[in-house]
Design a protein around this motif. Structure first.
Motif, PDB file in Angstrom:
ATOM      1  N   ALA A 954       0.824  -1.214   0.000  1.00 58.15           N
ATOM      2  CA  ALA A 954       0.000   0.000   0.000  1.00 58.15           C
ATOM      3  C   ALA A 954       0.857   1.261   0.000  1.00 58.15           C
ATOM      4  O   ALA A 954       0.412   2.320   0.437  1.00 58.15           O
ATOM      5  CB  ALA A 954      -0.929  -0.002   1.206  1.00 58.15           C
ATOM      6  N   GLU A 955       2.067   1.163  -0.498  1.00 61.20           N
ATOM      7  CA  GLU A 955       2.969   2.321  -0.524  1.00 61.20           C
ATOM      8  C   GLU A 955       2.331   3.463  -1.316  1.00 61.20           C
ATOM      9  O   GLU A 955       1.809   3.264  -2.413  1.00 61.20           O
ATOM     10  CB  GLU A 955       4.296   1.928  -1.166  1.00 61.20           C
ATOM     11  N   PRO A 956       2.349   4.665  -0.765  1.00 62.13           N
ATOM     12  CA  PRO A 956       1.680   5.783  -1.444  1.00 62.13           C
ATOM     13  C   PRO A 956       2.416   6.225  -2.698  1.00 62.13           C
ATOM     14  O   PRO A 956       3.627   6.016  -2.836  1.00 62.13           O
ATOM     15  CB  PRO A 956       1.697   6.894  -0.384  1.00 62.13           C
ATOM     16  N   ARG A 957       1.646   6.798  -3.576  1.00 61.58           N
ATOM     17  CA  ARG A 957       2.240   7.379  -4.772  1.00 61.58           C
ATOM     18  C   ARG A 957       3.168   8.509  -4.365  1.00 61.58           C
ATOM     19  O   ARG A 957       2.884   9.261  -3.445  1.00 61.58           O
ATOM     20  CB  ARG A 957       1.145   7.908  -5.699  1.00 61.58           C
ATOM     21  N   LYS A 958       4.295   8.639  -5.044  1.00 60.21           N
ATOM     22  CA  LYS A 958       5.316   9.591  -4.650  1.00 60.21           C
ATOM     23  C   LYS A 958       4.909  11.018  -5.015  1.00 60.21           C
ATOM     24  O   LYS A 958       4.438  11.288  -6.110  1.00 60.21           O
ATOM     25  CB  LYS A 958       6.658   9.256  -5.318  1.00 60.21           C
ATOM     26  N   LEU A 959       5.107  11.920  -4.054  1.00 58.59           N
ATOM     27  CA  LEU A 959       4.966  13.348  -4.320  1.00 58.59           C
ATOM     28  C   LEU A 959       6.358  13.961  -4.423  1.00 58.59           C
ATOM     29  O   LEU A 959       7.366  13.331  -4.080  1.00 58.59           O
ATOM     30  CB  LEU A 959       4.180  14.015  -3.191  1.00 58.59           C
ATOM     31  N   THR A 960       6.419  15.172  -4.860  1.00 53.54           N
ATOM     32  CA  THR A 960       7.730  15.804  -5.064  1.00 53.54           C
ATOM     33  C   THR A 960       8.413  16.120  -3.752  1.00 53.54           C
ATOM     34  O   THR A 960       9.626  16.195  -3.681  1.00 53.54           O
ATOM     35  CB  THR A 960       7.562  17.104  -5.869  1.00 53.54           C
TER      36      THR A 960
END
Length: 968
Positions: A954-960
């Motif tokens: 469930a790793e979150p989508r990467k933000l900057t």
């Protein structure tokens, strides 16, 4: 001439010599060496097992050793002997006649070496329930095996399924409860047509159950539970006419129960719970031999077949959380000793069957959340075997049979949310085992009997929203185990008993909306476990006791009373804004919505009060003078350094500091926290490193905590809580994991103990989520905290020879370092589990985090920690505390989240508003994991190893970037 006469005179002697040489032949003497090597490898943990393994004893007389007719070792059976060590297979497999090796239920560790392939004569190999590591080696050469048991031994990696192609003689195969790599259902198993026992539960199998399973017609036991199997149950299972047990629970199975399943004449146990099965139960109406039927948590509908009432062997029936309708068969349980029924959370109607306890064996009776009508049958009052009687959330009515209140073994009586009426019988005092009394939202009336306080096992009393009247029993303080007391929304009168302050374990008190008068007892200030206090909507008068200042409350509601005077300073905080509304006589110096105090507020109520204040002032002045004098004397005593031999330091890591540096820093100005077991101080070393030091508090009432904060020399004045100290040291000193708090050392004297830890500048997760000093944490940070904490718990549960059960997992026990990396902390309640179940008669933990089974069982295991961690995950996603007023009566965060998750339109509303909209979908994934962790039935909760895996997926989508900013 006879035969004897023809023999030379030396012949008898030669024959005897030949026989002796045979007994001492190299083949026999060569077997002594490998056995002694096995003894050397394993004897460390239980030397008594090998007492007979000596050169003076014949090999065939060794404990656990059996020889064949030639005097050679054919069997080694050392199961359940508490052994540990690494198996020397190079030696074991040199025993060329060895047919059976049984070493199950021990603590063996290490890996299975390739030398195992040389045990080619083995017919039975049992290494189950140990603590091995690594993969299972190729087993192809063990072609004579008829029994292979490796279950529950912590093997990992890919299992060598191809090996099974050579093991065609297998009749018994048990590989379950190992974290193997994911694989589809092994086709090799389908070819083992001599199997009568197949156990593949919880070993990472995916895909569909093949139709070929029906070829194993000798099967008596088939267990495929707790995997990721999908699709329908194959119809070919109906070919398994000898099948006695079929276990398919905790998978992803869909469709209807297969046609022909009801034609299995020998089926005794059938469990396909926690799947997605549909359709009705009609296929099962002819399974007359069933003793246990468990199909809970599916999507089954329709009526329960009337034929179930004729099942004469049925002892367990669990169908809860489906969509079943109609009535329960009225003859259900009339024949056999039915001991367990749970049909909760369906749409069942009609009366309760009258005879389910006629045989006197009913233990658990659970009919919650249906539409049952009528009353409780009178003969249930004679059901002395009952442990749990739960019929809440129905439309039941009438009075409760008097004898039910005093059943000797009943642990839970749950009648909430019905239409019951009548009094609470005085016989309640005879319910010696009663832990939970749940009667909320009914029409019960009359006075609360004084005998209620004689039911001394009570942990929770919930009588909200009824018509009880009269006073609260003065003797309620006898309930020393009481954790929650909910008497709100009744017609109670009188005063709050001062003895309530003797309920030392209580964490929740709700007496709201009654007619209670008088003052708030100052004794409530001694309830150090109290978390929630609601006295609103009464007629309480007088001042708020200053003793309440010592409490650490997450909820305080004193609204709509007649309280007067100054609100204590420690309660005049933003967290309690609104807690005092509707009391015009109250004032405060710094609360915006409360009138400000004038200079004489609370002190101008006549000459008598003035005189009392004057006397009190004089006494205070005298005390101040005495204290100043005492401090001067103590300061002089501190001019002399502590003797080094008065303290003992035990170090568990390499240290860069001395005990003197620690002791000199135990001063009031370094105090950073107070917990249930003691004070915590921050220590800054000369090299810039920062530490945290915990001083374990006393259990003695003669020790005044406030008097001994100023110096290390004063620590000796209080006898420490040795049980908590011993538990924390014993647990932490042996643990080594990046996500478990590091204990550097312990410093102790004859009567004082200090624990020295690493320091955490970001405090606890609770601080960052729920206090005014919190930081704004983005979802990526929260996910990393969740994953790190899960890895710490996984290590505790699975990374040691014996699992460590924390027993108080909560957000305040998850500490955050400067990089926001989490550590599991506070092991004062931890237990290192022995083989078998642990048992405690005290509910350990914190309200809101406690697993529901704590209320009715003494068994404690890893799944209790998993539940608590699920609550922490819910905190991380929602930003809510475990208990909040907005959840409603009798609801905590778990029930609140579950109720919201039923409606798609309200799911996103659960996510903390400070989390970016872009990542709310990712947060919902973790909320789903939390729901699995908080399953009501412990067996349905995942292990922490599985939780870690799910969080990784469930790793979150990467933000900057990750923004962490201080709230303004």
């Amino acid at each position: 001439m006879s035969f004897r006469q023809r023999l030379p005179p030396t012949t008898p002697f030669l024959i005897l010599l030949f026989l002796c040489l045979c007994l001492l032949s190299p083949s026999t003497s060569n077997e002594l060496e490998p056995l002694f090597k096995l003894k050397t490898a394993l004897q460390g943990s239980n030397p008594t097992v090998f007492t007979s393994w000596t050169e003076a004893t014949p090999i065939c007389s060794f404990t656990g050793v059996v020889c064949n007719s030639n005097g050679l070792v054919s069997e080694i059976n050392l199961s359940q002997q508490k052994l540990s060590g690494i198996l020397p297979f190079d030696s074991i497999c040199s025993l060329q006649s060895l047919k059976k090796l049984s070493l199950g239920w021990n603590g063996l560790h290490g890996s299975l070496t390739d030398d195992l392939k040389n045990c080619t004569s083995l017919k039975q190999l049992d290494l189950g329930n140990n603590s091995f590591t690594g993969k299972v080696p190729d087993l192809s050469s063990l072609s004579q095996l008829t029994l292979l048991s490796l279950n529950g031994s912590r093997f990992s990696g890919a299992f060598p399924w191809k090996s099974l192609e050579n093991l065609t003689q297998l009749t018994f195969l048990s590989l379950g409860d190992n974290p193997f790599e994911l694989s589809s259902f092994p086709a090799e198993v389908i070819k083992l047509d001599k199997l009568y026992w197949l156990y593949l539960t919880n070993c990472s199998i995916t895909g569909q159950i093949p139709e070929g399973i029906g070829n194993l017609i000798l099967l008596e036991n088939l267990e495929l539970s707790s995997n990721q199997l999908s699709g329908e149950i194959p119809q070919s299972i109906s070919n398994l006419k000898k099948l006695r047990q079929l276990e398919l629970y905790e998978n992803l199975l869909t469709g209807k129960l297969p046609a022909g399943l009801g034609s299995l004449p020998s089926l005794v146990n059938f469990d396909a719970s926690a799947n997605k099965l549909e359709g009705d139960l009609s296929e099962l109406r002819s399974l007359t031999q069933l003793a246990s039927l468990q199909l809970f948590e599916n999507q089954l509908e329709g009526e329960i077949p009337e034929e179930f009432g004729e099942f004469k062997s049925l002892v367990k029936l669990s169908l809860y959380k489906n969509k079943l309708t109609g009535t329960l068969p009225q003859k259900l349980g009339s024949w056999a000793g039915l001991d367990y029924i749970d049909v909760s959370e369906n749409y069942l109607t009609g009366p309760i069957p009258p005879d389910m306890c006629n045989n006197g064996k009913m233990v658990d009776f659970l009919l919650l959340q249906n539409n049952f009508t009528g009353g409780i049958p009178e003969n249930y009052a004679n059901c002395k075997s009952l442990n749990r009687f739960r019929v809440s959330n129905n439309s039941l009515s009438g009075s409760v049979p008097v004898g039910m209140w005093s059943l000797p073994n009943v642990i839970i009586i749950d009648l909430a949310m019905n239409q019951f009426e009548g009094p609470l019988a005085p016989d309640i005092g005879k319910a010696n085992s009663l832990s939970l009394l749940l009667l909320a939202n009914n029409r019960f009336s009359g006075e609360l009997p004084d005998t209620l306080s004689e039911a001394t096992s009570l942990v929770s009393i919930q009588l909200s929203v009824n018509q009880f009247e009269g006073p609260i029993p003065e003797t309620i303080g006898n309930l020393k185990k009481l954790s929650s007391l909910h008497l709100d929304q009744n017609m109670l009168s009188g005063t709050i008993p001062d003895s309530l302050g003797s309920c030392v374990g209580i964490s929740e008190i709700n007496l709201a909306q009654n007619n209670i008068s008088g003052q708030i007892p100052s004794s409530l200030g001694s309830l150090h476990n109290l978390n929630s206090l609601n006295l609103s909507g009464n007629q309480l008068s007088s001042e708020i006791p200053t003793t309440l200042s010592s409490l650490k409350l997450s909820l305080l509601d004193l609204t709509n009373n007649r309280l007067i005077g100054r609100i204590p300073e420690s309660l005049s905080i933003q967290a309690f804004s609104g807690s005092f509304d509707g009391n015009p006589g109250l004032c405060s110096r710094n609360m915006q919505n409360v009138r400000p105090c004038s200079s004489n507020s609370g002190t101008s109520r006549g000459p008598r009060i003035f005189l009392s204040s004057f006397i009190a002032g004089v006494l205070v002045l005298l005390v101040v003078v005495a204290v100043i004098s005492l401090l001067k004397l103590r300061r002089k005593s501190l001019d002399h350094p502590l003797k080094s031999d008065s303290w003992t330091m035990k170090q568990y890591h390499v240290l860069s500091f001395t005990e003197k540096e620690i002791l000199d820093s135990i001063r009031a100005e370094n105090l950073i926290g107070k917990g249930g077991s003691g004070n915590v101080y921050k220590v800054a070393l000369s090299d810039g490193k920062e530490l945290a030091v915990k001083h374990i508090w006393t259990t003695s009432d003669t020790c005044d905590r406030k008097s001994y904060r100023s110096s290390a020399s004063m620590l000796k004045k209080c006898k420490p809580r040795s049980s908590e100290y011993d538990a924390e040291v014993a647990t932490l000193s042996s643990l080594r994991h990046v996500n478990v708090v590091k204990l550097y050392c312990s410093i102790s004297s004859e009567d004082s103990n200090l624990l020295v830890y690493e320091y955490f500048p970001n405090g606890s997760l609770w601080d960052q989520l729920h206090t005014s000093n919190k930081m704004k944490m983005g979802w990526e940070v929260r996910h990393e905290i969740a994953l790190g904490a899960a890895r710490g718990l996984e290590y505790l549960h699975h990374g040691n020879h014996r699992p460590v059960i924390h027993r108080d997992v909560k957000s305040s026990n998850i500490l955050l370092d400067g990089d926001w990396k989490p550590r599991i902390a506070d092991f004062g309640l931890a237990k290192i589990m022995q083989v078998g179940a642990d048992c405690t008669h005290v509910i350990a933990g914190t309200v809101g985090y406690i697993a529901p089974e704590y209320a009715y069982t003494c068994k404690v295991n890893e799944k209790s920690d998993v539940y608590s961690f699920g609550v922490v995950l819910m905190e991380l996603v929602t930003g809510k505390r475990p208990t909040e007023p907005e959840f409603g009566d009798n609801m905590d965060i778990v029930s609140w989240v579950c109720s919201k998750m039923q409606y798609k339109e309200s799911v996103l509303e659960l996510v903390d508003s400070s989390i970016s909209d872009y990542l709310k979908e990712d947060a919902i994934k973790v909320l789903s994991i939390a729901i699995h962790c908080t399953a009501r039935v412990p067996v349905l909760r995942p292990s922490m190893r599985m939780v870690v895996q799910m969080l990784e997926e469930a790793e979150p989508r990467k933000l900057t970037s990750i923004n962490i900013t201080k709230e303004g």
